[in-house]
Design a protein around this motif. Structure first.
Motif, PDB file in Angstrom:
ATOM      1  N   SER A 148      45.341  27.874  13.015  1.00 15.31           N
ATOM      2  CA  SER A 148      45.828  28.963  13.871  1.00 15.31           C
ATOM      3  C   SER A 148      46.110  30.244  13.099  1.00 15.31           C
ATOM      4  O   SER A 148      46.054  31.325  13.679  1.00 15.31           O
ATOM      5  CB  SER A 148      47.080  28.524  14.622  1.00 15.31           C
ATOM      6  OG  SER A 148      48.141  28.299  13.731  1.00 15.31           O
TER       7      SER A 148
ATOM      8  N   ASP B 134      42.746  32.232  13.137  1.00 12.97           N
ATOM      9  CA  ASP B 134      42.090  32.475  14.421  1.00 12.97           C
ATOM     10  C   ASP B 134      43.106  33.044  15.408  1.00 12.97           C
ATOM     11  O   ASP B 134      44.084  32.382  15.764  1.00 12.97           O
ATOM     12  CB  ASP B 134      41.512  31.166  14.947  1.00 12.97           C
ATOM     13  CG  ASP B 134      40.641  31.339  16.170  1.00 12.97           C
ATOM     14  OD1 ASP B 134      40.763  32.363  16.861  1.00 12.97           O
ATOM     15  OD2 ASP B 134      39.839  30.427  16.435  1.00 12.97           O
ATOM     16  N   VAL B 135      42.878  34.271  15.855  1.00 14.48           N
ATOM     17  CA  VAL B 135      43.824  34.948  16.752  1.00 14.48           C
ATOM     18  C   VAL B 135      43.959  34.208  18.080  1.00 14.48           C
ATOM     19  O   VAL B 135      45.059  34.092  18.626  1.00 14.48           O
ATOM     20  CB  VAL B 135      43.379  36.413  16.992  1.00 14.48           C
ATOM     21  CG1 VAL B 135      44.284  37.099  17.995  1.00 14.48           C
ATOM     22  CG2 VAL B 135      43.346  37.165  15.686  1.00 14.48           C
ATOM     23  N   GLN B 136      42.862  33.669  18.613  1.00 13.85           N
ATOM     24  CA  GLN B 136      42.931  32.943  19.890  1.00 13.85           C
ATOM     25  C   GLN B 136      43.776  31.677  19.756  1.00 13.85           C
ATOM     26  O   GLN B 136      44.560  31.351  20.651  1.00 13.85           O
ATOM     27  CB  GLN B 136      41.534  32.599  20.383  1.00 13.85           C
ATOM     28  CG  GLN B 136      40.773  33.793  20.888  1.00 13.85           C
ATOM     29  CD  GLN B 136      39.403  33.416  21.408  1.00 13.85           C
ATOM     30  OE1 GLN B 136      38.764  32.488  20.919  1.00 13.85           O
ATOM     31  NE2 GLN B 136      38.950  34.149  22.418  1.00 13.85           N
ATOM     32  N   LYS B 137      43.633  30.959  18.659  1.00 15.46           N
ATOM     33  CA  LYS B 137      44.433  29.745  18.453  1.00 15.46           C
ATOM     34  C   LYS B 137      45.901  30.090  18.235  1.00 15.46           C
ATOM     35  O   LYS B 137      46.797  29.374  18.699  1.00 15.46           O
ATOM     36  CB  LYS B 137      43.891  28.935  17.281  1.00 15.46           C
ATOM     37  CG  LYS B 137      42.561  28.290  17.598  1.00 15.46           C
ATOM     38  CD  LYS B 137      42.034  27.503  16.425  1.00 15.46           C
ATOM     39  CE  LYS B 137      40.682  26.883  16.787  1.00 15.46           C
ATOM     40  NZ  LYS B 137      40.106  26.143  15.670  1.00 15.46           N
ATOM     41  N   LYS B 138      46.156  31.194  17.545  1.00 12.77           N
ATOM     42  CA  LYS B 138      47.538  31.628  17.343  1.00 12.77           C
ATOM     43  C   LYS B 138      48.170  32.009  18.680  1.00 12.77           C
ATOM     44  O   LYS B 138      49.323  31.661  18.958  1.00 12.77           O
ATOM     45  CB  LYS B 138      47.575  32.812  16.380  1.00 12.77           C
ATOM     46  CG  LYS B 138      48.951  33.231  15.984  1.00 12.77           C
ATOM     47  CD  LYS B 138      48.907  34.316  14.932  1.00 12.77           C
ATOM     48  CE  LYS B 138      50.317  34.675  14.509  1.00 12.77           C
ATOM     49  NZ  LYS B 138      50.314  35.688  13.456  1.00 12.77           N
ATOM     50  N   ASN B 139      47.426  32.691  19.537  1.00  9.75           N
ATOM     51  CA  ASN B 139      47.897  33.052  20.870  1.00  9.75           C
ATOM     52  C   ASN B 139      48.153  31.802  21.706  1.00  9.75           C
ATOM     53  O   ASN B 139      49.168  31.696  22.412  1.00  9.75           O
ATOM     54  CB  ASN B 139      46.884  33.965  21.551  1.00  9.75           C
ATOM     55  CG  ASN B 139      47.397  34.545  22.841  1.00  9.75           C
ATOM     56  OD1 ASN B 139      48.590  34.656  23.050  1.00  9.75           O
ATOM     57  ND2 ASN B 139      46.491  34.911  23.721  1.00  9.75           N
ATOM     58  N   TYR B 140      47.241  30.822  21.632  1.00 10.68           N
ATOM     59  CA  TYR B 140      47.422  29.554  22.342  1.00 10.68           C
ATOM     60  C   TYR B 140      48.723  28.893  21.886  1.00 10.68           C
ATOM     61  O   TYR B 140      49.519  28.442  22.710  1.00 10.68           O
ATOM     62  CB  TYR B 140      46.233  28.631  22.078  1.00 10.68           C
ATOM     63  CG  TYR B 140      46.436  27.220  22.570  1.00 10.68           C
ATOM     64  CD1 TYR B 140      46.124  26.871  23.867  1.00 10.68           C
ATOM     65  CD2 TYR B 140      46.949  26.236  21.727  1.00 10.68           C
ATOM     66  CE1 TYR B 140      46.312  25.582  24.328  1.00 10.68           C
ATOM     67  CE2 TYR B 140      47.145  24.942  22.174  1.00 10.68           C
ATOM     68  CZ  TYR B 140      46.819  24.617  23.469  1.00 10.68           C
ATOM     69  OH  TYR B 140      47.010  23.341  23.913  1.00 10.68           O
TER      70      TYR B 140
ATOM     71  N   ARG C 166      51.842  30.661  23.327  1.00 14.71           N
ATOM     72  CA  ARG C 166      52.054  30.367  24.750  1.00 14.71           C
ATOM     73  C   ARG C 166      52.432  28.903  24.967  1.00 14.71           C
ATOM     74  O   ARG C 166      53.248  28.575  25.830  1.00 14.71           O
ATOM     75  CB  ARG C 166      50.811  30.728  25.545  1.00 14.71           C
ATOM     76  CG  ARG C 166      50.581  32.215  25.584  1.00 14.71           C
ATOM     77  CD  ARG C 166      49.252  32.557  26.189  1.00 14.71           C
ATOM     78  NE  ARG C 166      48.990  33.971  26.077  1.00 14.71           N
ATOM     79  CZ  ARG C 166      48.778  34.770  27.104  1.00 14.71           C
ATOM     80  NH1 ARG C 166      48.783  34.296  28.317  1.00 14.71           N
ATOM     81  NH2 ARG C 166      48.551  36.041  26.904  1.00 14.71           N
TER      82      ARG C 166
END
Length: 85
Positions: free
Chosen positions: A50, A53-59, A62
């Motif tokens: 994460s 990867d920005v998307q995994k960090k955002n996931y 949340r």
């Protein structure tokens, strides 16, 4: 309870479309790394994945927010009725 989920004996609602999405998404349980990945269970991405990867960090952000809401709700229930201790 885990065996009942494995055997599809829990009365879980059918998958539904998320707001703004056309593909149905199943209802899932959320937890931490102590639990194995299953089709009905979601957990955080590992920190090493994460942080790059920005998307995994955002996931993960949340996911943690949702988990905190659930934990707070059970805390309130436990204080109110003392049966969830």
């Amino acid at each position: 309870m885990g065996q009942r989920f494995e055997a599809n004996l829990m009365n879980v609602p059918r998958p539904k479309n998320l707001p703004g999405q056309n593909e149905p998404y199943p209802h899932v349980l959320i937890g931490d790394e102590a639990f194995a990945l299953k089709p009905y269970f979601k957990r955080l991405f590992p920190y090493r994945q994460s942080r790059r990867d920005v998307q995994k960090k955002n996931y993960n952000t949340r996911f943690c927010r949702a988990r905190r809401v659930v934990e707070n709700a059970f805390g309130i229930l436990a204080q109110e009725w003392r049966i969830f201790y």
